[in-house]
Design a protein around this motif. Structure first.
Motif, short mmCIF file in Angstrom:
data_model
loop_
_atom_site.label_atom_id
_atom_site.label_comp_id
_atom_site.label_asym_id
_atom_site.label_seq_id
_atom_site.Cartn_x
_atom_site.Cartn_y
_atom_site.Cartn_z
N THR A 365 0.01 8.80 5.11
CA THR A 365 -0.01 7.45 4.56
C THR A 365 1.00 7.32 3.44
O THR A 365 1.11 8.21 2.58
CB THR A 365 -1.41 7.10 4.00
OG1 THR A 365 -2.35 7.14 5.07
CG2 THR A 365 -1.42 5.72 3.36
N VAL A 366 1.73 6.23 3.44
CA VAL A 366 2.63 5.88 2.33
C VAL A 366 2.15 4.53 1.78
O VAL A 366 2.09 3.54 2.50
CB VAL A 366 4.09 5.78 2.78
CG1 VAL A 366 4.98 5.36 1.61
CG2 VAL A 366 4.57 7.11 3.35
N LEU A 367 1.81 4.51 0.49
CA LEU A 367 1.38 3.28 -0.16
C LEU A 367 2.60 2.44 -0.51
O LEU A 367 3.64 2.98 -0.91
CB LEU A 367 0.57 3.58 -1.41
CG LEU A 367 -0.69 4.42 -1.21
CD1 LEU A 367 -1.42 4.65 -2.54
CD2 LEU A 367 -1.63 3.78 -0.21
N SER A 368 2.48 1.14 -0.36
CA SER A 368 3.57 0.23 -0.68
C SER A 368 3.01 -1.01 -1.36
O SER A 368 1.79 -1.21 -1.40
CB SER A 368 4.33 -0.17 0.60
OG SER A 368 3.47 -0.89 1.46
N ARG A 369 3.89 -1.82 -1.89
CA ARG A 369 3.45 -3.01 -2.63
C ARG A 369 2.93 -4.12 -1.71
O ARG A 369 2.20 -5.00 -2.16
CB ARG A 369 4.59 -3.54 -3.50
CG ARG A 369 5.02 -2.55 -4.56
CD ARG A 369 5.97 -3.18 -5.58
NE ARG A 369 6.38 -2.18 -6.56
CZ ARG A 369 5.66 -1.83 -7.62
NH1 ARG A 369 4.49 -2.41 -7.82
NH2 ARG A 369 6.09 -0.92 -8.46
N ASP A 370 3.32 -4.07 -0.46
CA ASP A 370 2.84 -5.08 0.48
C ASP A 370 1.34 -4.86 0.73
O ASP A 370 0.91 -3.75 1.06
CB ASP A 370 3.59 -4.99 1.80
CG ASP A 370 5.06 -5.35 1.64
OD1 ASP A 370 5.36 -6.13 0.72
OD2 ASP A 370 5.88 -4.83 2.42
N LYS A 371 0.58 -5.93 0.57
CA LYS A 371 -0.87 -5.83 0.72
C LYS A 371 -1.31 -6.64 1.94
O LYS A 371 -0.96 -7.81 2.08
CB LYS A 371 -1.58 -6.34 -0.54
CG LYS A 371 -3.08 -6.08 -0.56
CD LYS A 371 -3.67 -6.38 -1.93
CE LYS A 371 -5.10 -5.90 -2.02
NZ LYS A 371 -5.68 -6.12 -3.36
#
Length: 490
Positions: A365-371
């Motif tokens: 998993t890579v967390l990103s600012r897109d929600k």
């Protein structure tokens, strides 16, 4: 144009039952034919609902259901989602607005225009708005930046009814003490009080009501006895989901309680099913070795909660459970934890970095600012059954185990599963509210059991009906309406 009738239920403290009172009143007034809307200026909770492409507190979604209307982002215009003890993500009118440090508490006052805008929007076409406060208005050190209690009530001109919780003790002191510390202007916004969670004969407290009225000048709107079926409604706080020991249960489910557990309403249908024993496991306690299923719940701070999980030794317990042939279900943040690695390169949920997951699913998993925030309709691949669910998550999860996705959403595979199917992860919340799917999934876990006795959504609606009738029997409903419409003499 006169304002829409409105009344605000504030409390002498947290957990005095404000959310339940508002839900019950919404159902009661809706069944009287009024167009009623719930409203909470500011909520602090990691238990959110996806509505209109945005998110609000789960309690306000339940209150909207009680009012028999669709939920709106304007019912909870400011939602604070704690990411740590000192920082919260700020959701404004459903959308991610930024972050708020505990030391910048007074900066919330800048959000008041959004609150008043949402309140005005709700009032369009409504007969009545029932407003819920947050915590207590007696925290005078917080009054300067307040948008949740008296700050809102005075800005919007909404009369207040103050609720006290007699079950915790000291209700006379809490009500009279609140009167004592409020400023004269705030004190004048309170038009009455009620006593909640009474056990025994309410007639025994009549002298107490007289004492409170004599010392405050506020009239009593009644005593609401303890509502024993409150546990049958979706919980707002994870601590409200107690373990359910059931000697006759066919299946045992264990859930580790993470510090930033989120969207734990996933567990509500399980706590009501008589065929299930639900073990909510606090830190410092081993996961039970006799569990049939371990559920890793959602998390607002996945990497921090994964570190906590490992510090408790729960990673060892989970892997031992898998070696014994047990099953594991990861929901949202719990899904991310089941993978090989989680990366947060931009420091979205905390310090930038990466850490190893539990390695039970071949995904990363890579967390990103897109929600992603949306309600979804999906299908369970194994059974072909439809599932009504929702998503609220950051980041993207990929890897070879996604080729065995357990669900199909919008024609695309969703989630991941191990080769033997005993480890499953998904971003879909609310799965177990779908009765047929819940029975099918749990029968996969334990084929010898039967899980067809609970109709969850019907049970929630019946409980809301019972709650409304309960409040109608014990509170001065006409007095509440007079206050909402302009004061005791209206």
């Amino acid at each position: 144009m006169p304002r829409t009738a409105a009344v605000m239920i504030q409390g002498t403290g947290s957990n005095v039952g404000k959310s339940l009172l508002v839900a019950g009143l919404c159902r009661l007034f809706a069944d009287r034919g009024l167009k009623v809307r719930p409203f909470k200026p500011q909520n602090m909770s990691n238990n959110a609902a996806a509505v209109e492409g945005g998110e609000i507190g789960r309690a306000q979604a339940l209150q909207a259901r009680a009012a028999r209307v669709d939920a709106s982002v304007h019912m909870n215009p400011v939602l604070l989602k704690p990411e740590s003890d000192r920082r919260s993500q700020v959701i404004v009118q459903g959308k991610r607005h930024g972050q708020l440090d505990a030391r910048a508490y007074r900066e919330r006052a800048s959000l008041m225009p959004y609150v008043l805008d949402s309140f005005a929007r709700l009032g369009q076409g409504a007969d009545l708005i029932v407003v819920e406060g947050a915590g207590s208005p007696a925290e005078t050190n917080l009054r300067g930046g307040d948008i949740a209690n008296m700050g809102f009530a005075t800005a919007a001109g909404v009369p207040v009814v103050l609720a006290g919780d007699i079950d915790r003790g000291g209700v006379i002191a809490s009500l009279v003490g609140t009167h004592a510390v409020l400023s004269p202007g705030d004190r004048a916004m309170v038009w009455g009080f009620l006593v909640n969670k009474f056990r025994g004969d309410p007639a025994l407290f009549r002298e107490g009501l007289d004492t409170i009225t004599g010392l405050t000048g506020w009239p009593s709107l009644g005593i609401a006895p303890w509502f024993g079926d409150a546990h049958r409604l979706p919980a707002e706080d994870a601590l409200d989901i107690a373990s359910k020991a059931n000697d006759g249960a066919a299946l045992k489910v264990a859930v580790p309680i993470l510090p930033r557990i989120a969207n734990f309403d996933d567990l509500d249908p399980l706590k009501l099913d008589p065929a299930i024993a639900l073990a909510m496991v606090p830190g410092g306690t081993a996961l039970p070795g006799d569990a049939d299923l371990i559920i890793l719940p959602g998390s607002k701070s996945t990497m921090a909660d994964l570190a906590f999980l490992k510090a408790q030794g729960w990673d060892i317990d989970i892997k031992a459970h898998v070696r014994r042939g047990g099953r594991v279900l990861g929901l949202c943040g719990g899904y991310q934890m089941l993978g090989r690695r989680i990366a947060d390169p931009d420091g979205i949920e905390g310090p930038a970095g990466a850490m190893e997951g539990l390695g039970l699913l071949a995904v990363e998993t890579v967390l990103s600012r897109d929600k992603t925030v949306r309600p979804v309709s999906a299908r369970h691949g194994a059974s072909g059954l439809p599932v009504a669910a929702y998503e609220i998550h950051l980041g993207r999860t990929d890897g070879e185990d996604t080729r065995r996705a357990p669900f199909v959403r919008d024609g695309q595979p969703e989630g991941a599963a191990s080769p033997d199917g005993r480890i499953v992860g998904t971003y879909l919340h609310g799965l177990f509210s779908s009765d047929a799917f819940r029975a099918a999934f749990l029968n996969e876990v334990k084929p010898t059991a039967s899980f067809r006795s609970l109709r969850y959504e019907d049970a929630v609606d019946r409980t809301l009906d019972d709650l409304a009738a309960h409040l109608g029997r014990h509170l001065d409903i006409e007095g509440l309406l007079r206050i909402a419409r302009g004061g005791p003499e209206a």
